[in-house]
Design a protein around this motif. Structure first.
Motif, PDB file in Angstrom:
ATOM      1  N   VAL A  42    -115.022 -55.108  43.709  1.00 39.34           N
ATOM      2  CA  VAL A  42    -113.850 -54.182  45.111  1.00 39.34           C
ATOM      3  C   VAL A  42    -112.165 -54.107  44.733  1.00 39.34           C
ATOM      4  CG1 VAL A  42    -113.525 -55.250  47.373  1.00 39.34           C
ATOM      5  CG2 VAL A  42    -115.705 -56.233  46.023  1.00 39.34           C
ATOM      6  N   PHE A  43    -112.531 -52.836  45.617  1.00 41.76           N
ATOM      7  CA  PHE A  43    -111.423 -51.798  45.287  1.00 41.76           C
ATOM      8  C   PHE A  43    -110.642 -51.391  46.958  1.00 41.76           C
ATOM      9  CE2 PHE A  43    -108.642 -47.500  44.964  1.00 41.76           C
ATOM     10  CZ  PHE A  43    -108.173 -48.283  44.039  1.00 41.76           C
ATOM     11  N   ILE A  44    -110.087 -52.168  47.313  1.00 42.94           N
ATOM     12  CA  ILE A  44    -108.999 -52.615  47.970  1.00 42.94           C
ATOM     13  C   ILE A  44    -108.204 -51.596  48.879  1.00 42.94           C
ATOM     14  CG2 ILE A  44    -108.259 -53.916  50.487  1.00 42.94           C
ATOM     15  CD1 ILE A  44    -109.746 -56.421  49.633  1.00 42.94           C
ATOM     16  N   PHE A  45    -107.861 -50.677  49.392  1.00 42.01           N
ATOM     17  CA  PHE A  45    -106.753 -49.652  49.381  1.00 42.01           C
ATOM     18  C   PHE A  45    -106.589 -49.393  50.669  1.00 42.01           C
ATOM     19  CE2 PHE A  45    -109.422 -46.106  48.459  1.00 42.01           C
ATOM     20  CZ  PHE A  45    -109.381 -45.335  49.025  1.00 42.01           C
ATOM     21  N   ALA A  46    -104.569 -49.791  50.743  1.00 43.26           N
ATOM     22  CA  ALA A  46    -104.551 -49.461  52.782  1.00 43.26           C
ATOM     23  C   ALA A  46    -103.879 -48.304  52.611  1.00 43.26           C
ATOM     24  CB  ALA A  46    -103.268 -50.306  51.960  1.00 43.26           C
ATOM     25  N   ASP A  47    -103.745 -48.029  53.554  1.00 43.14           N
ATOM     26  CA  ASP A  47    -103.299 -46.930  53.967  1.00 43.14           C
ATOM     27  C   ASP A  47    -101.528 -46.049  54.486  1.00 43.14           C
ATOM     28  OD1 ASP A  47    -102.748 -43.904  54.622  1.00 43.14           O
ATOM     29  OD2 ASP A  47    -104.225 -43.874  56.263  1.00 43.14           O
ATOM     30  N   ASP A  48    -100.992 -46.043  53.990  1.00 42.22           N
ATOM     31  CA  ASP A  48     -99.618 -45.841  54.183  1.00 42.22           C
ATOM     32  C   ASP A  48     -98.576 -47.192  54.092  1.00 42.22           C
ATOM     33  OD1 ASP A  48    -100.014 -42.996  54.142  1.00 42.22           O
ATOM     34  OD2 ASP A  48     -99.281 -43.129  56.604  1.00 42.22           O
ATOM     35  N   LEU A  49     -99.241 -48.482  53.109  1.00 43.64           N
ATOM     36  CA  LEU A  49     -98.877 -49.188  52.977  1.00 43.64           C
ATOM     37  C   LEU A  49     -97.891 -49.585  52.550  1.00 43.64           C
ATOM     38  CD1 LEU A  49     -99.224 -52.958  54.193  1.00 43.64           C
ATOM     39  CD2 LEU A  49     -99.948 -53.126  51.980  1.00 43.64           C
ATOM     40  N   GLY A  50     -96.699 -50.282  52.620  1.00 44.38           N
ATOM     41  CA  GLY A  50     -95.215 -49.603  51.713  1.00 44.38           C
ATOM     42  C   GLY A  50     -95.002 -51.342  50.812  1.00 44.38           C
ATOM     43  N   PHE A  51     -93.437 -50.622  49.647  1.00 44.83           N
ATOM     44  CA  PHE A  51     -93.537 -51.044  48.369  1.00 44.83           C
ATOM     45  C   PHE A  51     -93.226 -53.091  49.587  1.00 44.83           C
ATOM     46  CE2 PHE A  51     -90.288 -53.120  45.532  1.00 44.83           C
ATOM     47  CZ  PHE A  51     -90.713 -53.560  44.648  1.00 44.83           C
ATOM     48  N   ALA A  52     -92.880 -53.519  50.225  1.00 43.95           N
ATOM     49  CA  ALA A  52     -92.348 -53.903  50.383  1.00 43.95           C
ATOM     50  C   ALA A  52     -92.827 -54.724  51.456  1.00 43.95           C
ATOM     51  CB  ALA A  52     -90.446 -54.220  50.655  1.00 43.95           C
ATOM     52  N   ASP A  53     -93.866 -54.208  52.447  1.00 44.34           N
ATOM     53  CA  ASP A  53     -94.572 -55.006  53.193  1.00 44.34           C
ATOM     54  C   ASP A  53     -95.547 -55.931  53.393  1.00 44.34           C
ATOM     55  OD1 ASP A  53     -93.912 -52.857  55.046  1.00 44.34           O
ATOM     56  OD2 ASP A  53     -95.635 -51.713  54.605  1.00 44.34           O
TER      57      ASP A  53
END
Length: 489
Positions: A42-53
């Motif tokens: 299961v590969f979950i990837f967010a869009d534009d999620l920052g390093f410190a979010d």
């Protein structure tokens, strides 16, 4: 194949399989006993999620209990990178295991109305083998849910290796996160509308709806291993959250907070809720112990208009600085990874392709792949990847970033080599001059102290490496007059 039709087909297949004779069942059981089932991925990837979010990465505002819990069960890579600081090139890289520049993807579509060398408006070249196609060959059922953004028309998930394709539109983002998920802008209404969710109702939130589709898919699966490419539109613009979450963060955000946007905080929490729903479904299905979970983002966080803050990293999405390309990365591989551990190895977006194939037990020919299999790091925390240089190349899209051009949206090439990072910024038609910036990331991770004048030999050394790399991969050559000569400033 339409996702709902696929579920029905899968059900028929399960019923048919239950009618086989006992001898056939014994044969299957015997084979499984000597050949353990391939893990689900299961590969979950967010869009534009920052390093410190996220809470565990240092957010001083956002509440992310589900991802924080997942982090305690995972390996966290604190020096993970996207392979491009913007969406489409990064996603092409993930799908193919190659540098975006090798695919010609060094911009965002067209440059001021003039087609850029490399992929045309139809996105990912049809000659490339996607990770979906590669895993199908290894016996996986493949599903893509959510944002695609690397092809239009016939160049869609259903034609690029995914058995299930749900809610992938032909735009960068949703027209709205609220039902009916379409824009009020007539020019964008059709492209931005989210398909396959027409049966939703007023008040429904897109991120929640995508998680529900993922839950349905998980519960529909049979004994065959599956690959779920869970591609959320969140937390890309239009920044939206339900009123209850917005009001909650208005109360929680203090005057000294670095991340001050209550609506964005609510959208991050929507994302966290969705991840929690997927994890719960895996538990309810009884397959979480044979499911690899990978969570990351396609590029760094957007800082324009006060959306977020990537502290302590400089800048954000679209930028060559660390804030544009550093992303959170979690990997949970039950029975393999050590829980609540941190790896300092540099991982980049095109590494997922060979790593997923290795996880699936494949041994494919990867001679033309730029990514490296980092599964040995998951099996043994003491393992190290062989030292390598990492490169980024971005030319400007005047369609995506209008003139006057913000400093963090400039054209550049960048290399990270050991502790050193060199940026070359290209001349631009608004009078911006070509120049170099050099930083030592070990001493100066926030890239505040430009050492280019102090170490000219290092600048020249790294510049030669960048030129050699571009030649090796056949990257498009920068030509300001060709790309921007017609642009009126």
């Amino acid at each position: 194949m339409n996702g709902r039709i696929f579920y029905f087909t899968l059900l028929i297949a399960v019923c048919f399989g239950s009618c086989k004779n006992t001898a056939s069942k014994e044969t299957v059981l015997h084979e499984e006993k000597h050949s353990p089932r391939q893990p689900n991925i299961v590969f979950i990837f967010a869009d534009d999620l920052g390093f410190a979010d996220l809470g565990f990465t240092g957010s001083d505002t956002h509440l992310t209990p589900n991802l924080d819990k997942l982090a305690k069960e995972s390996v966290y890579f604190d020096r993970a990178y996207s392979s491009h600081p913007t969406c489409a090139p990064s996603r092409m890289s993930i799908m193919t295991g190659k540098y975006p520049a090798r695919l010609g993807a060094v911009s965002h579509g067209k440059l001021g109305g003039v087609a850029h060398p490399g992929p045309n408006d139809n996105g990912l070249p049809m000659t490339e083998t996607t990770i979906g196609e590669a895993l199908k060959k290894e016996g996986y059922t493949t599903a893509h849910i959510g944002k695609w953004h690397i092809g239009k028309g016939e160049n869609n998930p259903g034609t690029r290796g995914f058995d299930v394709d749900i809610a992938s539109n032909e735009f960068c983002c949703p027209g709205s996160y609220m039902y009916p998920f379409e824009s009020n802008n007539e020019k964008q209404r059709v492209a931005s509308k989210i398909p396959d969710l027409e049966d939703r109702k007023p008040g429904d939130f897109l991120t929640d709806a995508l998680a529900e589709e993922a839950v349905k898919f998980i519960h529909s699966t049979d004994e065959k291993p599956f690959f779920l490419n869970m591609s959320f539109y969140a937390v890309h613009t239009p920044i939206t959250a339900i009123p209850e979450k917005v009001e909650k963060y208005k109360r929680l955000i203090g005057p000294d907070a670095r991340q001050k946007n209550p609506t964005y905080a609510g959208l991050v929490e929507h994302l966290d809720d969705a991840v929690g729903a997927i994890l719960k479904a895996l538990e309810e299905k009884g397959i979480i112990d044979n499911t690899i979970i990978v969570f990351t983002s396609d590029n760094g966080g957007e800082i324009l208009h006060g959306i977020t803050d990537n502290f302590p990293l400089r800048d954000g999405k679209g930028s060559s600085y660390e804030g544009g390309t550093r992303v959170p990365l979690l990997v949970k591989w039950p029975g393999v990874t050590q829980v609540n551990t941190v790896s300092h190895e540099r991982i980049i977006g095109f590494d997922y392709y060979p790593t997923f194939l290795s996880m699936a037990g494949a041994n494919p020919d990867l001679h033309d792949i730029d990514g490296r299999d980092f599964s040995p790091l998951l099996k043994n925390p003491k393992e190290k990847l062989e030292e390598r240089d990492l490169h980024w190349l971005k030319y400007l899209s005047l369609i995506h970033y209008r003139i006057p051009i913000a400093d963090n949206k400039r054209c550049f090439e960048t290399i990270v080599s050991g502790d050193w990072k060199l940026h070359e910024y290209f001349q631009m038609p608004d009078g911006y001059k070509q120049h170099f910036e050099l930083y030592n990331l070990k001493d100066d991770p926030s890239e505040k102290n430009n050492l280019a004048n102090k170490f000219p030999e290092k600048v020249q050394e790294l510049k030669l490496k960048m030129e050699s790399w571009k030649k090796d991969i056949g990257a498009p050559v920068y030509d300001m007059e060709k790309f921007y000569g017609h642009v009126k400033i």
